[in-house]
Structure formats: C-alpha cells, structure tokens
Design a protein around this motif. Sequence first.
Motif, short mmCIF file in Angstrom:
data_model
loop_
_atom_site.label_atom_id
_atom_site.label_comp_id
_atom_site.label_asym_id
_atom_site.label_seq_id
_atom_site.Cartn_x
_atom_site.Cartn_y
_atom_site.Cartn_z
N GLY A 46 0.77 -1.24 0.00
CA GLY A 46 0.00 0.00 0.00
C GLY A 46 0.80 1.29 0.00
N LEU A 47 2.10 1.21 -0.20
CA LEU A 47 2.93 2.40 -0.27
C LEU A 47 3.09 2.86 -1.72
N GLU A 48 3.18 4.16 -1.91
CA GLU A 48 3.54 4.69 -3.23
C GLU A 48 5.05 4.53 -3.39
N SER A 49 5.47 3.83 -4.44
CA SER A 49 6.90 3.55 -4.57
C SER A 49 7.32 3.55 -6.03
N PHE A 50 8.52 4.06 -6.28
CA PHE A 50 9.10 4.08 -7.62
C PHE A 50 10.62 4.11 -7.47
N PRO A 51 11.35 3.76 -8.53
CA PRO A 51 12.81 3.63 -8.41
C PRO A 51 13.53 4.97 -8.29
N LEU A 52 14.61 4.95 -7.51
CA LEU A 52 15.56 6.06 -7.44
C LEU A 52 16.90 5.48 -7.04
N ASP A 53 17.88 5.61 -7.93
CA ASP A 53 19.22 5.10 -7.70
C ASP A 53 20.16 6.30 -7.64
N TYR A 54 20.73 6.56 -6.46
CA TYR A 54 21.62 7.71 -6.29
C TYR A 54 22.83 7.67 -7.24
N ALA A 55 23.23 6.49 -7.64
CA ALA A 55 24.43 6.35 -8.47
C ALA A 55 24.16 6.68 -9.94
N ASP A 56 22.90 6.85 -10.29
CA ASP A 56 22.49 7.04 -11.68
C ASP A 56 21.78 8.38 -11.82
N GLU A 57 22.44 9.34 -12.48
CA GLU A 57 21.86 10.67 -12.62
C GLU A 57 20.53 10.63 -13.36
N ALA A 58 20.42 9.78 -14.38
CA ALA A 58 19.17 9.66 -15.12
C ALA A 58 18.04 9.17 -14.22
N SER A 59 18.36 8.27 -13.30
CA SER A 59 17.36 7.77 -12.35
C SER A 59 16.88 8.88 -11.43
N ILE A 60 17.79 9.73 -10.98
CA ILE A 60 17.41 10.85 -10.13
C ILE A 60 16.51 11.82 -10.89
N ILE A 61 16.87 12.13 -12.12
CA ILE A 61 16.05 13.04 -12.94
C ILE A 61 14.65 12.47 -13.13
N ALA A 62 14.57 11.17 -13.44
CA ALA A 62 13.27 10.53 -13.65
C ALA A 62 12.44 10.54 -12.36
N ALA A 63 13.09 10.31 -11.23
CA ALA A 63 12.37 10.30 -9.95
C ALA A 63 11.83 11.68 -9.61
N VAL A 64 12.59 12.72 -9.88
CA VAL A 64 12.12 14.09 -9.62
C VAL A 64 10.89 14.39 -10.49
N GLU A 65 10.93 13.97 -11.75
CA GLU A 65 9.76 14.17 -12.62
C GLU A 65 8.57 13.39 -12.11
N GLU A 66 8.82 12.21 -11.56
CA GLU A 66 7.73 11.41 -10.98
C GLU A 66 7.11 12.12 -9.79
N VAL A 67 7.95 12.72 -8.95
CA VAL A 67 7.45 13.49 -7.81
C VAL A 67 6.56 14.63 -8.30
N LYS A 68 7.03 15.36 -9.28
CA LYS A 68 6.26 16.50 -9.81
C LYS A 68 4.93 16.05 -10.37
N THR A 69 4.93 14.94 -11.09
CA THR A 69 3.69 14.44 -11.68
C THR A 69 2.70 14.01 -10.62
N ARG A 70 3.20 13.32 -9.60
CA ARG A 70 2.31 12.79 -8.57
C ARG A 70 1.77 13.87 -7.64
N THR A 71 2.54 14.92 -7.41
CA THR A 71 2.17 15.91 -6.39
C THR A 71 1.77 17.26 -6.95
N GLY A 72 1.87 17.41 -8.27
CA GLY A 72 1.59 18.72 -8.85
C GLY A 72 2.69 19.73 -8.55
N GLY A 73 3.89 19.22 -8.32
CA GLY A 73 5.02 20.11 -8.10
C GLY A 73 5.18 20.61 -6.68
N ARG A 74 4.65 19.87 -5.71
CA ARG A 74 4.79 20.25 -4.31
C ARG A 74 5.42 19.11 -3.51
N LEU A 75 6.28 19.46 -2.57
CA LEU A 75 6.91 18.46 -1.70
C LEU A 75 7.26 19.13 -0.39
#
Length: 275
Positions: A46-75
């Motif tokens: 029941g948790l919201e979960s998606f990948p984020l790998d600190y060693a991979d810059e592309a993974s970080i960029i994708a995770a940030v976009e996922e945050v923006k999409t899910r929250t409307g740009g708020r954190l």
Amino acid sequence: MAKTILITGCSSGIGLDAARGMKARGWRVLATCRQEADCERLRAEGLESFPLDYADEASIIAAVEEVKTRTGGRLDVLYNNGAFACPGAVEDIPRDAFRAIFEVNLFGYQDLTNRLIPMMRAQGHGRIINCSSVLGLVGIKWRGAYVATKFALEGLTDVLRLEMQGTGIEVVLIEPGPITSRIRANSIPHFEKHIAWKTSARVEEYRSLLGRLYGEKTKPDRFELPPSAVTKALAHACESKRPRARYYVTVPTHLSGTLRRLLPTRALDWVVKKG
C-alpha cells in the motif's frame, strides 16, 4: 491535505521503517528504492513507490519528474537516507571504491536535493533531512570510506542550512548510531569487489574482520536500537515548528558528540580504540 515526504533507500532498515511509520502518522509517503522489485513489494503493502538510484543521474532526474507528476510540483519533506558501506583499511581502498561510495552517499544526495529545492522555494517552505551517522562525528577503523562520506555530508549539510536561512526551507541532520539494518550484509559485495585483502599488509587483521563481516549475527550489537528509533527522530524533524539542526539517535551518538567537543584528539582516539 496530507503533507508529502519523499524517502530514499526504502527497501529495508531505516528507510522502510520510516516509510511505514510516516504513513501511519498520516503523511503521504513517496518511498523509493534502487531496485524495481523492491518497489513492487512496497506497492503491494500500500505504499507509493518508484525507483531512485543515487548512483544514476538519469534515475534521479526521472524520480524528480515522478514526484512533480504525482504531487503537482509540491513536496514538504525530502529525507535522504539510502547509503552503503565498503569496509576495509584506508590503505587498501582503491580510487574506484571511493568514487562509487561518494557517488551514492554524497553526490547523489546533493544532486537530488538541488533538483528539489526549486519546488520548495516556489511553495515557500520545505524540509531537507539528511541521514548521517555517528560515523559522521567520529571515525573508527575499517570504515574509512563510509566515514569519509558521512563527514563530508555533515559539512555540506551545515553549509546548506546556513544558505537556506530566510527561505522557509529547514535543513536537518539525523545521526543514528548502531541501528538494526542490513548495512553489514549489503557491504559484502563492495568489499569483495574492491578490497584485495589477501595481498594486504594487514592480511592477518582482515582474517578477524572476515569473521565479523560474514558471520551470522545472533544478537544485537551493544546499544543497538530498532529502526523505529530513527523514525521517531524523523517525525519530530518533520512535524516540529522549529526542528533541531541535529538529532542524535542511540547512546553512542550522544556520547560521541559530547566527547568530540570536550576531549583532545589523542584522548578521543584512545576512547574510540577502547570501544
């Protein structure tokens, strides 16, 4: 509307307990893991979960976009937690090992943080909470690479806290001591990849280290606490109107912080050696 926290390193230990604990407190939790299989396991409970790998810059960029999409740009809160260790004597740790551990334990933290600060600036508030360690206060043998990343994280976080004053963004360090987790087991592949212990001048010392590294743990370490002790500190850091700059967790962390301020370096070395 529930406040939202992004937590990294949620596959086990401190991160997993934090995700569960903050959700139980009514927070919307975005729980990330390095591996998609771990994310699937978290989503199943029941948790919201998606990948984020600190060693991979592309993974970080994708995770940030996922945050923006899910929250409307708020954190509301970022909790940088994921990290790993590479045990070994400093003289035996090659450059590649230092590069790999700094990519995850420091560079990844700050890359993710820098990409999320604009969201917090735009909304006028936010909290950045970095999980350090008692080993960010004092060093111990065989942990040189990990200690180096945590000392660096302490300094970087202190500067960020000063720079964020007046922005509405609070910056906090959580400094656990011995906590029940998989960090020892997870360090074994890094040790095997990077440390040529059989040809080391310290080969006999390594034989003793191998017993502790590979041996089955039958009881908690002295002063060890469960991950919930860290989650308790995290909750205060997230929900207090004026969070502390630092949260010590476990007796060794409180003791180390005090002794580092009071003792000369050689005296502190003696205390650390005695354990």
